[in-house]
Design a protein around this motif. Structure first.
Motif, short mmCIF file in Angstrom:
data_model
loop_
_atom_site.label_atom_id
_atom_site.label_comp_id
_atom_site.label_asym_id
_atom_site.label_seq_id
_atom_site.Cartn_x
_atom_site.Cartn_y
_atom_site.Cartn_z
N UNK A 117 0.83 -1.20 0.00
CA UNK A 117 0.00 0.00 0.00
C UNK A 117 0.87 1.26 0.00
N UNK A 118 1.94 1.23 0.77
CA UNK A 118 2.84 2.38 0.82
C UNK A 118 3.53 2.62 -0.52
N UNK A 123 3.92 6.15 -5.59
CA UNK A 123 4.04 6.37 -7.04
C UNK A 123 2.88 7.20 -7.60
N UNK A 124 1.86 7.47 -6.81
CA UNK A 124 0.70 8.18 -7.32
C UNK A 124 1.02 9.58 -7.83
N UNK A 125 1.86 10.38 -7.15
CA UNK A 125 2.20 11.70 -7.70
C UNK A 125 2.87 11.62 -9.06
N UNK A 126 3.82 10.67 -9.22
CA UNK A 126 4.51 10.52 -10.51
C UNK A 126 3.52 10.09 -11.60
N UNK A 127 2.59 9.19 -11.26
CA UNK A 127 1.59 8.78 -12.24
C UNK A 127 0.73 9.96 -12.67
N UNK A 128 0.41 10.82 -11.73
CA UNK A 128 -0.46 11.96 -12.05
C UNK A 128 0.22 12.93 -12.99
N UNK A 166 5.52 0.58 -13.36
CA UNK A 166 5.03 -0.10 -12.15
C UNK A 166 6.03 -1.14 -11.66
N UNK A 167 6.59 -1.90 -12.61
CA UNK A 167 7.56 -2.94 -12.23
C UNK A 167 8.83 -2.33 -11.68
N UNK A 168 9.26 -1.21 -12.28
CA UNK A 168 10.48 -0.56 -11.83
C UNK A 168 10.40 -0.02 -10.41
N UNK A 169 9.21 0.22 -9.92
CA UNK A 169 9.03 0.69 -8.54
C UNK A 169 8.89 -0.47 -7.55
N UNK A 170 9.01 -1.71 -8.04
CA UNK A 170 8.95 -2.88 -7.15
C UNK A 170 7.54 -3.26 -6.73
N UNK A 171 6.54 -2.69 -7.40
CA UNK A 171 5.15 -2.96 -7.00
C UNK A 171 4.74 -4.38 -7.35
N UNK A 172 5.15 -4.88 -8.53
CA UNK A 172 4.79 -6.24 -8.93
C UNK A 172 5.38 -7.28 -7.96
N UNK A 173 6.65 -7.06 -7.58
CA UNK A 173 7.29 -7.99 -6.65
C UNK A 173 6.57 -8.02 -5.31
N UNK A 174 6.21 -6.83 -4.82
CA UNK A 174 5.51 -6.76 -3.53
C UNK A 174 4.12 -7.39 -3.62
#
Length: 376
Positions: A117-118, A123-128, A166-174
């Protein structure tokens, strides 16, 4: 003088004894019983060939069609549930059978979910700024993210840029780490895959359960199978779906079953093939001994008689003009008490019940009240 008198008396005594013995012998009468010829009464039937269904009998013990051996895939203390974990305890489909203490592991799962969740929040600001066209769907995902529920699937990534970001931020792994932990957490609770009963329990509440330990067995009490061995001679005659009558020899109660499976190989030791009969009844129990009568085939132009009537060299007694005779027959099937015969001419009067001491040429008398004709 005295010697002469004694000599004469002796001679007279001998003569009198001789005549007296003759008189006794002549007066003795010997009565000889009049011999009477005994004619046995026999039961007979007039042969009328027809179609005889050959019933193959087999037997075996019932086993539950659905059986689950319960094993622990995780380690922990067996917690007390709403129902006792004892043999004979019933559970409905979906009810918890075993509940292992998972508080410590559940905390680690929550920690991993919090970390995911964290990462999403970060990453939400960068996505925006960089990907405004996909920002809304990730924002919806984050809004609907509930820490108390199972982690929902990530939004579908339509482009490679989105996937790389998304993958580069480690979200998929988490995410996949959380799903793996959640999957393992589910193993702390074993639910009933179907409605049934516990037939074996190897642990009790409060026991430390170890990974790989067998906990018990759970069966479905609605559907059972009977495994029977059938001679290979009749395997080509059996068909899946055929109706079978099952009998409990203890109380002669009967049940209806059907052939669901037939093994494709022959047992080399016994030259038999295993057939599996499915049966449903609330009065049945696993391990119950039943006898099955399978309709193997129908024999044309044949009769069925008591096995005791078949003599050596495949002959049976017939009655011709009140005299016993024998004819050759061809036995085609034997059961415990009956035998199916062919090559018995129509209209022949055969003996229907065994006769002790019978022989060819014996004079007999046919019993007046005859049962129905022997038919196929």
């Amino acid at each position: 003088m005295r010697k002469i008198i004694f000599t004469v008396l002796g001679i007279l005594l001998i003569v009198v004894s001789f005549f007296l013995a003759g008189y006794i012998i002549d007066s003795k009468k010997t009565f000889k019983p009049k011999s009477e010829k005994v004619v046995k009464t026999v039961f007979t039937e007039v042969v009328e060939n027809g179609t005889v269904p050959i019933i193959v009998s087999a037997n075996g013990n019932l086993t539950a069609k659905q059986r689950v051996e319960l094993y622990a895939e995780v380690q922990g203390v067996f917690k007390k549930g709403s129902k006792l974990f004892k043999e004979g305890q019933s559970f409905r489909k979906g009810e918890t059978i075993i509940n292992i203490d998972a508080d410590e592991y559940a905390a680690s799962v929550q920690s991993a979910k919090s970390n995911l969740f964290n990462q999403l929040t970060a990453v939400m600001p960068d996505l925006r700024l960089d990907y405004p066209d996909i920002y809304s769907k990730w924002q919806d995902y984050l809004t609907n993210f509930d820490m108390s529920k199972s982690t929902p699937a990530l939004p579908e990534m339509a482009t490679e840029k989105e996937k790389f970001f998304i993958s580069g931020r480690g979200i998929l792994t988490s995410y996949y780490n959380v799903k793996n932990l959640e999957q393992r957490l589910s193993k702390y609770r074993i639910v009933a895959p179907f409605s049934g009963v516990l037939t074996e329990t190897l642990v009790t509440e409060g026991t430390l359960v170890r990974s790989g330990q067998k906990l018990g067995e759970f069966i479905n009490t609605e559907v059972y199978e009977l495994e029977v061995a059938i001679s290979k001679r009749y395997t080509d005659l059996l068909k899946v779906g055929e109706s079978v009558e099952l009998t409990n020899l203890d109380d002669n109660s009967t049940y209806k079953g059907k052939v669901t499976r037939i093994n494709g190989s022959i047992d080399q030791a016994t030259q038999t093939v295993n057939a599996y009969i499915e049966v449903e009844d609330k009065n049945l129990r696993e391990g119950m001994y039943l006898e099955a009568d399978l309709d193997a085939k129908k024999e044309e132009n044949a009769i069925e008689v008591d096995r005791g009537l078949l003599l050596e060299d495949n002959k049976i007694f017939v009655v011709r003009d009140s005299i016993l005779d024998v004819i050759d027959v061809e036995p085609v099937y034997f059961s415990d008490k009956r035998v199916v015969l062919k090559n018995v001419p129509n209209g022949v009067t055969i003996v229907s019940k065994p006769i002790s001491g019978a022989y060819t040429g014996m004079a007999v008398k046919i019993y007046a009240e005859q049962p129905e004709n022997t038919k196929g």
